[in-house]
Design a protein around this motif. Structure first.
Motif, PDB file in Angstrom:
ATOM      1  N   VAL A 156      -5.080  -0.536  -4.050  1.00 49.83           N
ATOM      2  CA  VAL A 156      -4.449  -1.847  -3.669  1.00 49.83           C
ATOM      3  C   VAL A 156      -5.597  -2.736  -3.454  1.00 49.83           C
ATOM      4  O   VAL A 156      -5.342  -4.259  -3.757  1.00 49.83           O
ATOM      5  CB  VAL A 156      -4.138  -1.517  -2.058  1.00 49.83           C
ATOM      6  CG1 VAL A 156      -3.671  -2.718  -1.405  1.00 49.83           C
ATOM      7  CG2 VAL A 156      -2.812  -0.600  -2.299  1.00 49.83           C
ATOM      8  N   TYR A 157      -6.844  -2.251  -3.020  1.00 50.34           N
ATOM      9  CA  TYR A 157      -8.123  -3.308  -3.028  1.00 50.34           C
ATOM     10  C   TYR A 157      -8.249  -3.907  -4.569  1.00 50.34           C
ATOM     11  O   TYR A 157      -8.411  -5.061  -4.461  1.00 50.34           O
ATOM     12  CB  TYR A 157      -9.274  -2.460  -2.738  1.00 50.34           C
ATOM     13  CG  TYR A 157     -10.520  -3.310  -2.419  1.00 50.34           C
ATOM     14  CD1 TYR A 157     -10.707  -4.252  -1.380  1.00 50.34           C
ATOM     15  CD2 TYR A 157     -11.325  -3.383  -3.453  1.00 50.34           C
ATOM     16  CE1 TYR A 157     -11.970  -4.965  -1.210  1.00 50.34           C
ATOM     17  CE2 TYR A 157     -12.375  -4.034  -3.555  1.00 50.34           C
ATOM     18  CZ  TYR A 157     -12.898  -4.859  -2.214  1.00 50.34           C
ATOM     19  OH  TYR A 157     -14.129  -5.566  -2.115  1.00 50.34           O
TER      20      TYR A 157
ATOM     21  N   TYR B   2      -5.399  -6.449  -5.447  1.00 51.71           N
ATOM     22  CA  TYR B   2      -5.711  -7.576  -4.712  1.00 51.71           C
ATOM     23  C   TYR B   2      -6.690  -8.438  -5.574  1.00 51.71           C
ATOM     24  O   TYR B   2      -6.388  -9.535  -5.759  1.00 51.71           O
ATOM     25  CB  TYR B   2      -6.056  -7.133  -3.333  1.00 51.71           C
ATOM     26  CG  TYR B   2      -6.322  -8.301  -2.402  1.00 51.71           C
ATOM     27  CD1 TYR B   2      -5.654  -8.843  -1.408  1.00 51.71           C
ATOM     28  CD2 TYR B   2      -8.035  -8.838  -2.342  1.00 51.71           C
ATOM     29  CE1 TYR B   2      -5.855  -9.844  -0.657  1.00 51.71           C
ATOM     30  CE2 TYR B   2      -8.173  -9.811  -1.475  1.00 51.71           C
ATOM     31  CZ  TYR B   2      -7.132 -10.477  -0.746  1.00 51.71           C
ATOM     32  OH  TYR B   2      -7.600 -11.384   0.237  1.00 51.71           O
TER      33      TYR B   2
ATOM     34  N   GLY C  31      -1.989   6.076   3.723  1.00 54.70           N
ATOM     35  CA  GLY C  31      -2.104   4.820   2.990  1.00 54.70           C
ATOM     36  C   GLY C  31      -2.272   3.494   3.852  1.00 54.70           C
ATOM     37  O   GLY C  31      -1.767   3.615   5.002  1.00 54.70           O
ATOM     38  N   THR C  32      -3.086   2.718   3.301  1.00 56.00           N
ATOM     39  CA  THR C  32      -3.578   1.386   4.196  1.00 56.00           C
ATOM     40  C   THR C  32      -3.830   0.291   2.996  1.00 56.00           C
ATOM     41  O   THR C  32      -3.698   0.651   2.104  1.00 56.00           O
ATOM     42  CB  THR C  32      -4.770   1.585   5.058  1.00 56.00           C
ATOM     43  OG1 THR C  32      -5.962   1.435   3.958  1.00 56.00           O
ATOM     44  CG2 THR C  32      -4.761   2.982   5.810  1.00 56.00           C
ATOM     45  N   MET C  33      -3.878  -0.731   3.709  1.00 57.71           N
ATOM     46  CA  MET C  33      -4.302  -1.859   2.809  1.00 57.71           C
ATOM     47  C   MET C  33      -5.462  -1.992   2.074  1.00 57.71           C
ATOM     48  O   MET C  33      -6.144  -2.527   1.261  1.00 57.71           O
ATOM     49  CB  MET C  33      -3.857  -3.223   3.544  1.00 57.71           C
ATOM     50  CG  MET C  33      -5.038  -3.620   4.409  1.00 57.71           C
ATOM     51  SD  MET C  33      -5.051  -5.246   5.147  1.00 57.71           S
ATOM     52  CE  MET C  33      -6.019  -5.099   6.674  1.00 57.71           C
ATOM     53  N   ASN C  34      -6.434  -0.949   2.604  1.00 57.29           N
ATOM     54  CA  ASN C  34      -7.981  -0.885   2.113  1.00 57.29           C
ATOM     55  C   ASN C  34      -7.767   0.318   1.068  1.00 57.29           C
ATOM     56  O   ASN C  34      -8.964   0.703   0.598  1.00 57.29           O
ATOM     57  CB  ASN C  34      -8.751  -0.451   3.269  1.00 57.29           C
ATOM     58  CG  ASN C  34      -9.120  -1.665   4.078  1.00 57.29           C
ATOM     59  OD1 ASN C  34      -8.854  -2.660   3.575  1.00 57.29           O
ATOM     60  ND2 ASN C  34      -9.033  -1.581   5.344  1.00 57.29           N
ATOM     61  N   ASN C  35      -6.693   0.692   0.720  1.00 59.44           N
ATOM     62  CA  ASN C  35      -6.785   2.085  -0.657  1.00 59.44           C
ATOM     63  C   ASN C  35      -7.265   1.349  -1.631  1.00 59.44           C
ATOM     64  O   ASN C  35      -7.388   0.097  -1.813  1.00 59.44           O
ATOM     65  CB  ASN C  35      -5.154   2.188  -0.591  1.00 59.44           C
ATOM     66  CG  ASN C  35      -5.157   2.993  -1.970  1.00 59.44           C
ATOM     67  OD1 ASN C  35      -4.976   2.580  -2.840  1.00 59.44           O
ATOM     68  ND2 ASN C  35      -4.902   4.361  -2.014  1.00 59.44           N
TER      69      ASN C  35
ATOM     70  N   GLY D 200       4.307   1.841  -1.823  1.00 63.87           N
ATOM     71  CA  GLY D 200       4.302   0.602  -1.985  1.00 63.87           C
ATOM     72  C   GLY D 200       5.029   0.059  -3.316  1.00 63.87           C
ATOM     73  O   GLY D 200       5.724  -1.014  -3.360  1.00 63.87           O
TER      74      GLY D 200
ATOM     75  N   ASN E 102      -1.129  -4.244   6.270  1.00 65.63           N
ATOM     76  CA  ASN E 102      -0.764  -2.896   6.601  1.00 65.63           C
ATOM     77  C   ASN E 102       0.526  -2.896   7.105  1.00 65.63           C
ATOM     78  O   ASN E 102       0.921  -3.751   7.882  1.00 65.63           O
ATOM     79  CB  ASN E 102      -1.750  -2.550   7.936  1.00 65.63           C
ATOM     80  CG  ASN E 102      -3.217  -2.085   7.210  1.00 65.63           C
ATOM     81  OD1 ASN E 102      -3.230  -1.382   6.320  1.00 65.63           O
ATOM     82  ND2 ASN E 102      -4.224  -2.101   8.225  1.00 65.63           N
TER      83      ASN E 102
ATOM     84  N   HIS F 287       0.795  -1.133  -0.004  1.00 72.93           N
ATOM     85  CA  HIS F 287      -0.055   0.130   0.027  1.00 72.93           C
ATOM     86  C   HIS F 287       0.875   1.056  -0.061  1.00 72.93           C
ATOM     87  O   HIS F 287       1.940   1.421   0.299  1.00 72.93           O
ATOM     88  CB  HIS F 287      -1.041  -0.093   1.216  1.00 72.93           C
ATOM     89  CG  HIS F 287      -0.511   0.339   2.441  1.00 72.93           C
ATOM     90  ND1 HIS F 287       0.091   1.378   3.059  1.00 72.93           N
ATOM     91  CD2 HIS F 287      -0.410  -0.696   3.698  1.00 72.93           C
ATOM     92  CE1 HIS F 287       0.396   1.192   4.433  1.00 72.93           C
ATOM     93  NE2 HIS F 287       0.148   0.007   4.703  1.00 72.93           N
TER      94      HIS F 287
ATOM     95  N   ARG G 134      -2.555  -8.786   1.070  1.00 78.92           N
ATOM     96  CA  ARG G 134      -2.410  -7.513   1.172  1.00 78.92           C
ATOM     97  C   ARG G 134      -2.511  -7.133   2.556  1.00 78.92           C
ATOM     98  O   ARG G 134      -2.961  -7.805   3.443  1.00 78.92           O
ATOM     99  CB  ARG G 134      -3.459  -6.672   0.434  1.00 78.92           C
ATOM    100  CG  ARG G 134      -4.849  -6.442   1.139  1.00 78.92           C
ATOM    101  CD  ARG G 134      -5.533  -5.883   0.161  1.00 78.92           C
ATOM    102  NE  ARG G 134      -6.942  -5.104   1.071  1.00 78.92           N
ATOM    103  CZ  ARG G 134      -8.012  -5.943   1.130  1.00 78.92           C
ATOM    104  NH1 ARG G 134      -8.229  -7.045   0.531  1.00 78.92           N
ATOM    105  NH2 ARG G 134      -9.264  -5.428   1.790  1.00 78.92           N
TER     106      ARG G 134
END
Length: 214
Positions: free
Chosen positions: A46-47, A50, A39-43, A110, A64, A32, A62
């Motif tokens: 990124v989502y 994935y 920025g997080t893995m839920n961006n 990332g 954090n 991410h 993915r």
């Protein structure tokens, strides 16, 4: 999309993991953007990356980076985050010992971490770099870049100038024994707002062609 917790260098790391039903499926790690800029893995980028890899039959993780969400630790200017990524790859490989390919994909910060991981882990066979911040971070460590891959960039990126990414792509494209594709997404800004579908289409096309070349 089960939630997972695994051990990182500075404590627990929080992730989301999809395990492919296919035997010996390839694996992909998704990284991410900058933790200090939200920025997080839920961006959304990124989502979507994935799920693009999951649809192609990959086992995908993915997660954090340290200090984000429920991941322990504190931001470490990239060095610690690279260690986090290595730990994430180790964890995924422990569940997929016979994976026939290993990929890394990253967005913005990332992407920078992902390219560093690529240099340290020879088993990584392919990469996807979305909006790599070539004007902010030094990418000269890619000498030479060990794997073929894809660089995607929005032509309307207001944070990373297209010229900087084009220069990086051109440099990598001149290297022997690998093939690096550069694909601009017309009109997309740095976060691909209203342009997620064309970005995903570019990535999906590249991954499909790469898997066909195995």
């Amino acid at each position: 999309m089960p939630e997972v917790i695994f051990n990182g260098p500075e404590g627990r790391l929080e992730g989301r993991y999809h395990h492919s039903k296919a035997e010996n499926a390839p694996i992909a790690l998704i990284l991410h953007p900058h933790p200090q800029h939200g920025g997080t893995m839920n961006n959304k980028v990124v989502y979507n990356l994935y799920h693009a890899f999951a649809r192609r039959g990959f086992s995908v993780l993915r997660f954090n980076f340290r200090g984000v969400g429920r991941s322990q630790g504190a931001f470490d200017n990239g060095q610690g985050e690279l260690s986090d990524a290595a730990s994430a790859l180790d964890w995924m490989q422990s569940l997929n010992a016979n994976a026939d390919q290993c990929w890394v994909a990253g967005f913005s910060f990332g992407a920078w971490i992902g390219m560093q991981l690529l240099m340290r882990r020879p088993e990584i066979a392919g990469f996807v770099s979305v909006a790599p911040p070539a004007n902010i971070y030094d990418f000269t460590f890619l000498a030479p870049c060990p794997s073929s891959g894809l660089i995607v960039h929005g032509t309307g990126d207001e944070i990373v100038p297209g010229a900087a990414v084009q220069k990086l792509a051109t440099k990598l494209q001149s290297q022997k024994n690998i093939t690096v594709e550069y694909r601009p997404v017309d009109g997309a800004n740095h976060f691909f707002n209203n342009h997620l579908d064309p970005m995903v289409a570019v990535v999906d096309d590249y991954v499909a062609r790469s898997l066909g070349r195995k």
